[in-house]
Design a protein around this motif. Structure first.
Motif, PDB file in Angstrom:
ATOM      1  N   ASP A  67      12.073   6.281 -12.092  1.00 53.26           N
ATOM      2  CA  ASP A  67      11.446   5.475 -11.416  1.00 53.26           C
ATOM      3  C   ASP A  67      10.476   4.457 -12.062  1.00 53.26           C
ATOM      4  OD1 ASP A  67      12.016   7.083  -9.145  1.00 53.26           O
ATOM      5  OD2 ASP A  67      10.634   8.416  -9.829  1.00 53.26           O
ATOM      6  N   ALA A  96       6.240   1.604  -6.194  1.00 51.24           N
ATOM      7  CA  ALA A  96       5.636   2.488  -5.415  1.00 51.24           C
ATOM      8  C   ALA A  96       4.766   3.613  -6.184  1.00 51.24           C
ATOM      9  CB  ALA A  96       6.733   3.626  -4.819  1.00 51.24           C
ATOM     10  N   SER A 118       4.818  10.890  -7.492  1.00 49.46           N
ATOM     11  CA  SER A 118       5.697  11.139  -6.621  1.00 49.46           C
ATOM     12  C   SER A 118       5.681  12.065  -5.270  1.00 49.46           C
ATOM     13  CB  SER A 118       7.167  11.626  -7.335  1.00 49.46           C
ATOM     14  OG  SER A 118       7.605  10.745  -8.340  1.00 49.46           O
ATOM     15  N   GLU A 120       2.539  12.650  -3.995  1.00 48.98           N
ATOM     16  CA  GLU A 120       1.525  12.094  -3.103  1.00 48.98           C
ATOM     17  C   GLU A 120       2.343  10.760  -2.299  1.00 48.98           C
ATOM     18  OE1 GLU A 120      -1.458  10.289  -5.374  1.00 48.98           O
ATOM     19  OE2 GLU A 120      -2.258  12.363  -6.049  1.00 48.98           O
ATOM     20  N   HIS A 121       3.290  10.146  -2.723  1.00 50.08           N
ATOM     21  CA  HIS A 121       4.108   9.193  -2.386  1.00 50.08           C
ATOM     22  C   HIS A 121       4.878   9.854  -1.034  1.00 50.08           C
ATOM     23  CE1 HIS A 121       5.814   5.158  -1.974  1.00 50.08           C
ATOM     24  NE2 HIS A 121       7.081   5.636  -1.953  1.00 50.08           N
ATOM     25  N   THR A 122       5.555  10.879  -1.348  1.00 51.99           N
ATOM     26  CA  THR A 122       6.431  11.636  -0.639  1.00 51.99           C
ATOM     27  C   THR A 122       5.446  12.050   0.635  1.00 51.99           C
ATOM     28  OG1 THR A 122       7.970  12.277  -2.023  1.00 51.99           O
ATOM     29  CG2 THR A 122       7.797  13.391   0.068  1.00 51.99           C
ATOM     30  N   MET A 124       2.642  10.601   1.592  1.00 55.55           N
ATOM     31  CA  MET A 124       1.955   9.666   2.307  1.00 55.55           C
ATOM     32  C   MET A 124       3.106   8.750   3.433  1.00 55.55           C
ATOM     33  SD  MET A 124      -0.536   7.773  -0.474  1.00 55.55           S
ATOM     34  CE  MET A 124      -0.396   6.305   0.310  1.00 55.55           C
ATOM     35  N   HIS A 125       4.411   8.948   3.027  1.00 57.75           N
ATOM     36  CA  HIS A 125       5.474   8.255   3.507  1.00 57.75           C
ATOM     37  C   HIS A 125       6.194   9.143   4.378  1.00 57.75           C
ATOM     38  CE1 HIS A 125       4.185   5.348   0.790  1.00 57.75           C
ATOM     39  NE2 HIS A 125       4.429   4.569   1.467  1.00 57.75           N
ATOM     40  N   LYS A 126       5.908  10.586   4.911  1.00 58.26           N
ATOM     41  CA  LYS A 126       6.422  11.558   5.593  1.00 58.26           C
ATOM     42  C   LYS A 126       6.348  10.861   6.973  1.00 58.26           C
ATOM     43  CE  LYS A 126       7.023  15.789   3.675  1.00 58.26           C
ATOM     44  NZ  LYS A 126       6.663  17.264   3.438  1.00 58.26           N
ATOM     45  N   LYS A 127       7.385  11.012   7.891  1.00 53.81           N
ATOM     46  CA  LYS A 127       7.441  10.670   9.210  1.00 53.81           C
ATOM     47  C   LYS A 127       7.400  11.771  10.021  1.00 53.81           C
ATOM     48  CE  LYS A 127       8.780   5.961   8.478  1.00 53.81           C
ATOM     49  NZ  LYS A 127       9.150   4.760   9.034  1.00 53.81           N
TER      50      LYS A 127
END
Length: 127
Positions: A67, A96, A118, A120-122, A124-127
């Motif tokens: 990444d 990202a 990674s 934290e990013h996951t 924050m972007h969970k729906k």
């Protein structure tokens, strides 16, 4: 004490994107370093050449990531805003995984920071 802003750049495979980012940082007088996989286990403090930090004695046997990641040191909020605006204004895809160096993360390896960002990013972007 040296407070020149600095940036570590990881895994930028698009040469044009990397050229634009480096040119911007150079114009802003930001010291920039490209970090490669063999250096991923060294403490961030060592990569930023902070006195008292030493290279890792471990050999990197596969602790890699592909990444794009940016780690910034000694950026003011105005410099950070300008850097993020540069990405938007030049239609450069956002990175990202980015972080400011902290007293805690300066002791971490690039791999540790990557794994934490990674996660934290996951989250924050969970729906």
């Amino acid at each position: 004490m040296n407070t020149q802003p600095e940036a570590l750049l990881y895994n930028f495979n698009d040469p044009e994107q990397l050229r634009q980012i480096r040119r911007y940082l150079n114009r802003q007088k930001v010291k920039t370093r490209i970090v490669t996989a063999p250096e991923f286990l060294h403490p961030l403090g060592y990569l930023f050449e902070i006195p008292g930090f030493h290279p890792s004695s471990q050999f990197n046997l596969g602790s890699n990531f592909s990444d794009e990641m940016i780690v910034l040191k000694d950026f003011s909020s105005a410099q950070m805003d300008g850097f993020l605006a540069f990405f938007r204004e030049n239609q450069i895809p956002p990175v990202a995984l980015k972080a400011m160096l902290t007293p805690v993360t300066q002791h971490w390896s690039s791999v540790q920071l990557h794994d934490e960002l990674s996660r934290e990013h996951t989250l924050m972007h969970k729906k």
